[in-house]
Design a protein around this motif. Structure first.
Motif, PDB file in Angstrom:
ATOM      1  N   UNK A   1       1.231  11.966   0.138  1.00 55.26           N
ATOM      2  CA  UNK A   1       0.480  10.837   0.677  1.00 55.26           C
ATOM      3  C   UNK A   1      -0.992  11.210   0.818  1.00 55.26           C
ATOM      4  N   UNK A   2      -1.269  12.395   1.346  1.00 57.49           N
ATOM      5  CA  UNK A   2      -2.657  12.838   1.499  1.00 57.49           C
ATOM      6  C   UNK A   2      -3.346  12.921   0.141  1.00 57.49           C
TER       7      UNK A   2
ATOM      8  N   UNK B   1       0.811  -1.204   0.000  1.00 58.73           N
ATOM      9  CA  UNK B   1       0.000   0.000   0.000  1.00 58.73           C
ATOM     10  C   UNK B   1       0.843   1.251   0.000  1.00 58.73           C
ATOM     11  N   UNK B   2       0.230   2.369   0.344  1.00 58.86           N
ATOM     12  CA  UNK B   2       0.913   3.652   0.336  1.00 58.86           C
ATOM     13  C   UNK B   2       1.905   3.741   1.484  1.00 58.86           C
ATOM     14  N   UNK B   3       3.041   4.341   1.205  1.00 56.91           N
ATOM     15  CA  UNK B   3       4.037   4.540   2.244  1.00 56.91           C
ATOM     16  C   UNK B   3       4.834   5.792   1.914  1.00 56.91           C
ATOM     17  N   UNK B   4       4.391   6.907   2.402  1.00 54.26           N
ATOM     18  CA  UNK B   4       5.014   8.195   2.064  1.00 54.26           C
ATOM     19  C   UNK B   4       6.432   8.297   2.560  1.00 54.26           C
ATOM     20  N   UNK B   5       6.793   7.547   3.550  1.00 53.35           N
ATOM     21  CA  UNK B   5       8.125   7.672   4.134  1.00 53.35           C
ATOM     22  C   UNK B   5       8.987   6.464   3.833  1.00 53.35           C
ATOM     23  N   UNK B   6       8.691   5.776   2.748  1.00 51.29           N
ATOM     24  CA  UNK B   6       9.425   4.581   2.410  1.00 51.29           C
ATOM     25  C   UNK B   6      10.851   4.875   1.963  1.00 51.29           C
ATOM     26  N   UNK B   7      11.054   5.996   1.333  1.00 54.84           N
ATOM     27  CA  UNK B   7      12.378   6.335   0.824  1.00 54.84           C
ATOM     28  C   UNK B   7      12.857   7.608   1.482  1.00 54.84           C
ATOM     29  N   UNK B   8      14.096   7.587   1.957  1.00 51.60           N
ATOM     30  CA  UNK B   8      14.680   8.783   2.556  1.00 51.60           C
ATOM     31  C   UNK B   8      15.000   9.783   1.475  1.00 51.60           C
ATOM     32  N   UNK B   9      15.308  11.002   1.901  1.00 46.40           N
ATOM     33  CA  UNK B   9      15.527  12.109   0.990  1.00 46.40           C
ATOM     34  C   UNK B   9      16.404  11.813  -0.192  1.00 46.40           C
ATOM     35  N   UNK B  10      17.677  11.530   0.003  1.00 42.37           N
ATOM     36  CA  UNK B  10      18.574  11.411  -1.139  1.00 42.37           C
ATOM     37  C   UNK B  10      19.063   9.988  -1.372  1.00 42.37           C
TER      38      UNK B  10
ATOM     39  N   UNK C   1      -2.580  11.180  -2.579  1.00 41.71           N
ATOM     40  CA  UNK C   1      -2.791   9.812  -3.056  1.00 41.71           C
ATOM     41  C   UNK C   1      -3.996   9.176  -2.365  1.00 41.71           C
ATOM     42  N   UNK C   2      -4.137   9.424  -1.073  1.00 39.79           N
ATOM     43  CA  UNK C   2      -5.265   8.855  -0.331  1.00 39.79           C
ATOM     44  C   UNK C   2      -6.578   9.437  -0.836  1.00 39.79           C
ATOM     45  N   UNK C   3      -6.604  10.760  -1.069  1.00 41.35           N
ATOM     46  CA  UNK C   3      -7.823  11.387  -1.614  1.00 41.35           C
ATOM     47  C   UNK C   3      -8.179  10.802  -2.969  1.00 41.35           C
ATOM     48  N   UNK C   4      -7.170  10.600  -3.828  1.00 42.44           N
ATOM     49  CA  UNK C   4      -7.430  10.035  -5.144  1.00 42.44           C
ATOM     50  C   UNK C   4      -7.955   8.621  -5.063  1.00 42.44           C
ATOM     51  N   UNK C   5      -7.419   7.833  -4.145  1.00 43.33           N
ATOM     52  CA  UNK C   5      -7.922   6.465  -3.977  1.00 43.33           C
ATOM     53  C   UNK C   5      -9.339   6.463  -3.453  1.00 43.33           C
ATOM     54  N   UNK C   6      -9.675   7.427  -2.595  1.00 42.38           N
ATOM     55  CA  UNK C   6     -11.017   7.528  -2.038  1.00 42.38           C
ATOM     56  C   UNK C   6     -12.046   7.902  -3.080  1.00 42.38           C
ATOM     57  N   UNK C   7     -11.609   8.615  -4.119  1.00 43.33           N
ATOM     58  CA  UNK C   7     -12.522   9.041  -5.179  1.00 43.33           C
ATOM     59  C   UNK C   7     -12.824   7.912  -6.158  1.00 43.33           C
ATOM     60  N   UNK C   8     -12.007   6.891  -6.197  1.00 45.11           N
ATOM     61  CA  UNK C   8     -12.185   5.787  -7.162  1.00 45.11           C
ATOM     62  C   UNK C   8     -13.280   4.857  -6.728  1.00 45.11           C
TER      63      UNK C   8
END
Length: 111
Positions: A101-102, A11-20, A104-111
């Motif tokens: 992330x927010x 699923x969604x994970x906004x913090x999966x990858x660090x900055x650089x 992406x969540x809104x877009x998934x909620x609209x589907x």
């Protein structure tokens, strides 16, 4: 630099990858970031974050905090009223990840 939100099979994970870097954010780092984010832009004292973990040694928490600062997800500053204390903030990069992330969540909620 990969600052985008990662969508994987879990699923969604906004913090999966660090900055650089492409390293995954571990559970301790993720918890630190979420605790700082809960402050809604207000500074969080470093000692409060460290004390929130039920660990025998807080060395791991300090190590992860240093990594988060180095990866530009967390900013650390001295408290102007008490120079012994460090204050933690989310950086614009981390905030951008939460905003995406927010979205992406809104877009998934609209589907």
């Amino acid at each position: 630099m990969n600052a985008s939100i990662e969508i994987d099979s879990n699923g969604l994970d906004a913090l999966n990858v660090r900055g650089s870097s492409n390293e995954d954010v571990d559970a301790v780092s993720r918890t630190i970031i979420i605790e700082i984010a809960k402050a809604n832009g207000h500074p969080v004292r470093q000692k409060d974050i460290v004390r929130s973990f039920d660990l025998d040694s807080h060395v791991a928490v300090h190590k992860q905090l240093r990594r988060l600062v180095e990866s530009n997800l967390v900013a650390s500053e001295r408290n102007p009223t008490d120079r012994r204390e460090r204050l933690l903030y989310l950086t614009p990069l981390a905030q951008e990840k939460f905003d995406r992330l927010a979205q992406e969540i809104r877009q998934l909620g609209e589907k």
